[in-house]
Design a protein around this motif. Structure first.
Motif, PDB file in Angstrom:
ATOM      1  N   LYS A 118       0.834  -1.202   0.000  1.00 46.91           N
ATOM      2  CA  LYS A 118       0.000   0.000   0.000  1.00 46.91           C
ATOM      3  C   LYS A 118       0.868   1.251   0.000  1.00 46.91           C
ATOM      4  O   LYS A 118       0.640   2.185  -0.774  1.00 46.91           O
TER       5      LYS A 118
ATOM      6  N   MET B 196      -5.795   1.244  -3.353  1.00 46.44           N
ATOM      7  CA  MET B 196      -6.891   0.296  -3.120  1.00 46.44           C
ATOM      8  C   MET B 196      -7.010  -0.695  -4.281  1.00 46.44           C
ATOM      9  O   MET B 196      -7.258  -1.879  -4.074  1.00 46.44           O
ATOM     10  N   GLU B 197      -6.821  -0.224  -5.473  1.00 44.99           N
ATOM     11  CA  GLU B 197      -6.893  -1.095  -6.643  1.00 44.99           C
ATOM     12  C   GLU B 197      -5.752  -2.112  -6.633  1.00 44.99           C
ATOM     13  O   GLU B 197      -5.961  -3.293  -6.907  1.00 44.99           O
TER      14      GLU B 197
ATOM     15  N   SER C 116      -6.372  -4.736  -3.778  1.00 47.85           N
ATOM     16  CA  SER C 116      -7.441  -5.686  -4.108  1.00 47.85           C
ATOM     17  C   SER C 116      -6.983  -6.677  -5.176  1.00 47.85           C
ATOM     18  O   SER C 116      -7.316  -7.859  -5.103  1.00 47.85           O
TER      19      SER C 116
END
Length: 97
Positions: free
Chosen positions: A4, A15-16, A19
């Motif tokens: 991150k 976030m992409e 995930s």
């Protein structure tokens, strides 16, 4: 935490990236990591990138040392008697009330 921070510092959508890493690892591709140049997840073992064992070893070692130090300080603090005057040190003429 590390992917991150890497993604945010590289100007990518953190976030992409996280995930997609979770999705790759859940599907069984455990050798997938973050490629900052292309901005996507790739199999890092093909580029001979391996996680260092020594880094994890020292992280666990220092975490255990920190926990032991906190417990040791707690034992020293809890082992000392509480302060304040004792009953026998009261001035003359003072009642217990």
């Amino acid at each position: 935490m590390v992917p991150k921070t890497l993604a945010e510092n590289a100007g990518l959508n953190a976030m992409e990236i996280i995930s997609s890493l979770y999705a790759e690892h859940a599907s069984g591709n455990t050798k997938v990591g973050l490629d900052l140049e292309e901005g996507r997840c790739k199999d890092v073992s093909t580029h001979n990138i391996w996680d260092l064992h020594i880094t994890k070893f020292f992280a666990l070692k220092y975490a255990a040392d920190a926990a032991c130090t906190v417990l040791r300080v707690d034992q020293i603090i809890m082992g000392k008697p509480a302060g304040g005057p004792s009953k026998r040190d009261q001035p003359a003429g003072m009642d217990e009330d």
